[in-house]
Scaffold this active site. Structure first.
Site, PDB file in Angstrom:
ATOM      1  N   PHE A  13       0.948  -1.273   0.141  1.00 42.85           N
ATOM      2  CA  PHE A  13      -0.157   0.021  -0.052  1.00 42.85           C
ATOM      3  C   PHE A  13       0.832   1.056  -0.731  1.00 42.85           C
ATOM      4  O   PHE A  13       2.115   1.726   1.272  1.00 42.85           O
ATOM      5  CB  PHE A  13      -0.828  -0.119   1.097  1.00 42.85           C
ATOM      6  CG  PHE A  13      -1.955  -1.077   1.640  1.00 42.85           C
ATOM      7  CD1 PHE A  13      -3.674  -0.741   0.904  1.00 42.85           C
ATOM      8  CD2 PHE A  13      -2.065  -2.529   1.695  1.00 42.85           C
ATOM      9  CE1 PHE A  13      -4.266  -1.878   0.597  1.00 42.85           C
ATOM     10  CE2 PHE A  13      -2.638  -2.834   1.953  1.00 42.85           C
ATOM     11  CZ  PHE A  13      -4.353  -2.549   1.252  1.00 42.85           C
ATOM     12  N   ASP A  14       1.011   2.099  -0.634  1.00 46.66           N
ATOM     13  CA  ASP A  14       0.659   3.477  -0.530  1.00 46.66           C
ATOM     14  C   ASP A  14       0.327   3.417   0.455  1.00 46.66           C
ATOM     15  O   ASP A  14      -0.827   3.667   0.606  1.00 46.66           O
ATOM     16  CB  ASP A  14       0.189   4.491  -1.395  1.00 46.66           C
ATOM     17  CG  ASP A  14       0.149   5.859  -1.724  1.00 46.66           C
ATOM     18  OD1 ASP A  14       1.606   6.444  -1.432  1.00 46.66           O
ATOM     19  OD2 ASP A  14      -0.336   6.443  -1.195  1.00 46.66           O
ATOM     20  N   VAL A  15       0.398   4.788   1.334  1.00 47.02           N
ATOM     21  CA  VAL A  15       0.040   5.342   2.566  1.00 47.02           C
ATOM     22  C   VAL A  15      -0.437   6.949   2.311  1.00 47.02           C
ATOM     23  O   VAL A  15      -2.187   6.611   2.343  1.00 47.02           O
ATOM     24  CB  VAL A  15       0.953   5.707   4.185  1.00 47.02           C
ATOM     25  CG1 VAL A  15       0.282   5.580   4.827  1.00 47.02           C
ATOM     26  CG2 VAL A  15       1.213   3.990   3.707  1.00 47.02           C
TER      27      VAL A  15
END
Length: 238
Positions: A13-15
């Site tokens: 995941f990108d956060v």
């Protein structure tokens, strides 16, 4: 044809922007600074100015760079170019909130996959984000850990190496992100299966995120994390 959700062991995941509402946090802080000075801040204008300032040659690591960015954009927003206010913007990161669906969706997805965070934020900021998300991650990679930022392929290489140490491979990963520029385009180039969470689907433009040179059609496309979690559960039940 895209793989089925059951084919993956990991979700990466990108956060910031995918799970954490960075645009909301940024605008809320600038609006509050403006209110203290009797100035009305236009949120979309602020994001556009931020985007330009964030990606110039003088940029530092995020979110330490927010103090520099503030000093550059403040005059254009009618705000005081005060270093203390720049530090206020930087420190606001510690209270940025997840999107309303992030925590629940991650908890649901965690039952089925190993979740890995991949963020261009520094480790100190990620610690706040991780806590706000209720610590769902099997592993996490920040710009401090990798020495670089997405979309640099070397960032992804660090994650691939970690997965390989666990006896798996990049083909076992579904990469989930909102940024076409930082994540969707490069993950396609690297042969990954990807999922675009189009957080700005009801808004024009790219907000605070740099516009990609070329739009890449993702393997999976949802407008929320909740929709992704729902699709995974439906796929597993079929």
């Amino acid at each position: 044809m895209a793989k089925a959700f059951a084919d993956f062991k990991y979700l990466t995941f990108d956060v910031v922007g995918t799970l954490i509402d960075f645009e909301g946090g940024l605008v809320d802080c600038l609006t509050a600074i403006g209110a203290d000075a009797g100035v009305t801040v236009d949120g979309e204008a602020a994001l556009s100015l931020y985007r330009t300032a964030r990606y110039d040659a003088a940029a530092l690591r995020f979110p330490d760079d927010l103090a520099r960015v503030y000093m550059k954009i403040a005059p254009q927003l009618g705000l005081s170019a005060d270093a203390a206010l720049g530090e206020r913007l930087r420190q606001s990161v510690s209270s940025w909130k997840p999107f309303a669906d992030s925590v629940e969706a991650l908890a649901r997805l965690k039952r089925r996959y190993r979740l890995i965070a991949m963020t261009n934020a520094q480790r100190w900021a990620f610690a706040h984000f991780d806590a706000a998300l209720e610590k769902p991650f099997h592993a996490a990679f920040t710009t401090d850990d990798t020495g670089t930022e997405k979309p640099d392929p070397e960032f992804f290489a660090k994650v691939f190496a970690f997965v390989e140490q666990e006896g798996n491979s990049a083909s076992d990963i579904l990469h989930v992100a909102q940024s076409q520029y930082h994540d969707i385009g490069i993950s396609r180039q690297l042969g990954m299966t990807n999922c675009w969470i189009e957080r700005r689907h009801a808004q024009k433009g790219y907000g605070g995120t740099i516009e990609p040179a070329t739009f890449v059609k993702p393997d999976f496309h949802f407008t929320s994390m909740a929709a992704l979690a729902d699709a995974v559960e439906l796929d597993r039940a079929a």
